[in-house]
Design an enzyme around this catalytic site. Structure first.
Site, short mmCIF file in Angstrom:
data_model
loop_
_atom_site.label_atom_id
_atom_site.label_comp_id
_atom_site.label_asym_id
_atom_site.label_seq_id
_atom_site.Cartn_x
_atom_site.Cartn_y
_atom_site.Cartn_z
N GLY A 1 21.10 16.91 34.80
CA GLY A 1 22.39 17.49 34.40
C GLY A 1 23.45 16.41 34.33
N GLY B 1 25.06 21.28 40.57
CA GLY B 1 24.70 19.98 40.01
C GLY B 1 25.33 18.87 40.83
N ASP C 1 13.66 18.49 39.53
CA ASP C 1 15.00 19.00 39.21
C ASP C 1 15.96 18.71 40.36
OD1 ASP C 1 17.16 20.46 38.24
OD2 ASP C 1 16.15 22.41 38.31
N HIS D 1 17.05 22.68 29.59
CA HIS D 1 16.89 23.36 30.88
C HIS D 1 18.07 24.31 31.11
CE1 HIS D 1 15.18 23.66 34.93
NE2 HIS D 1 16.41 23.60 35.41
N ASP E 1 19.76 26.91 33.68
CA ASP E 1 19.84 27.31 35.09
C ASP E 1 20.54 28.65 35.23
OD1 ASP E 1 18.64 25.12 36.61
OD2 ASP E 1 20.26 23.91 35.77
C1 DX5 Z 1 20.19 22.78 40.68
C2 DX5 Z 1 19.78 23.06 39.25
C3 DX5 Z 1 19.65 21.82 38.45
C4 DX5 Z 1 20.94 21.07 38.25
C5 DX5 Z 1 20.61 19.61 38.30
O1 DX5 Z 1 20.61 23.99 41.21
O2 DX5 Z 1 18.54 23.73 39.24
O3 DX5 Z 1 18.98 22.05 37.22
O4 DX5 Z 1 21.56 21.34 37.03
O5 DX5 Z 1 21.80 18.92 38.24
P1 DX5 Z 1 21.90 17.35 38.54
O6 DX5 Z 1 21.02 16.65 37.55
O7 DX5 Z 1 23.34 17.07 38.34
O8 DX5 Z 1 21.42 17.14 39.95
ZN ZN Z 2 17.25 23.86 37.34
#
Ligand code: DX5
Ligand code: ZN
Length: 217
Positions: free
Chosen positions: A197, A146, A175, A35, A37
């Site tokens: 993430g 994240g 997500d 994935h 971002d």
């Molecule tokens: C949020 C992003 C996610 C993020 C998720 O803005 O789209 O993909 O990396 O991170 P985690 O898993 O740490 O919530």
């Molecule tokens: Zn994302």
């Protein structure tokens, strides 16, 4: 029966100084998709990376590249990200007035098209574009960073999207805040791709962290 559950590590939480190694590590640890971002500092209050980084990583991985564009306007980024090697390209329904046009641009480039919905966006916006979609991405946090907490009502939205999608071959991806506690809730609601993430890249053992997100056998 639904397709198997896919795990898509988000490199937003990886060590950017060792990005190629990090991608190889999650690939070796059993990741299904990668994935990516892409943040523009405008649609979301953060910057990440763009097509050049995706193109550099493409040479180091055979994983399906799942690009999540948090950009507005978004259309100018679709072709560069496609040419860099993304396989799926997802745009936000909130990013502009021309969602149908953006999805058409993605499919014209031969890539799978996705729509992402912020937590407060109703799922009805998907209704007329379902036949153009390969995936729907439900944000279970406010995008941009994240390490945030899973918003519980995202599970209700996943259920609504599952009902709307019916028998179409559309993946439902969740997500934000996915860890071993929240993954079963998202799966029970109907998600079949889990983005994670922090719960993967902050873990000492990536293979164990990925396995911990899959449904118990
Ligand atoms: C949020 C992003 C996610 C993020 C998720 O803005 O789209 O993909 O990396 O991170 P985690 O898993 O740490 O919530
Ligand atoms: Zn994302």
């Amino acid at each position: 029966m639904r397709d198997e559950i896919l795990i898509a590590p988000s490199i937003l939480a990886a060590d950017y100084a060792r990005l190629g190694e990090e991608v190889k590590a999650v690939e070796g640890a059993g990741a299904d998709w990668l994935h990516l971002d892409v943040m523009d500092g405008h649609f979301v209050p953060n910057l990440s990376f763009g097509a050049d980084v995706i193109g550099a990583l493409r040479k180091h991985s055979r994983l399906l590249f799942d690009a999540h564009l948090m950009c507005a306007p978004v259309d100018q980024w679709i072709e560069p990200v496609a040419k860099a090697g993304a396989d799926r390209i997802t745009v936000h329904a909130e990013a502009g007035p021309h969602l149908d046009r953006s999805l058409g641009a993605i499919t014209a480039l031969g890539k799978g098209a996705g729509v992402a919905l912020n937590p407060a966006t109703p799922v009805g916006v998907l209704e007329h574009v379902l036949d153009h979609l390969d995936l729907v991405l439900i944000l279970s946090v406010n995008p941009g960073f994240g390490g945030q907490k899973f918003i519980p009502y995202a599970a209700d939205k996943i259920r609504q999207v599952r009902a709307l999608v019916g028998g179409r071959p559309i993946r439902i991806e969740v997500d934000g805040g996915i860890d071993p506690q929240t993954a079963p809730k998202a799966i029970a609601a109907g998600a079949d791709v889990l983005v994670a993430g922090s719960s993967i890249f902050r873990a000492p053992d990536y293979a164990k962290a990925i396995a911990a997100l899959r449904p118990a056998a």
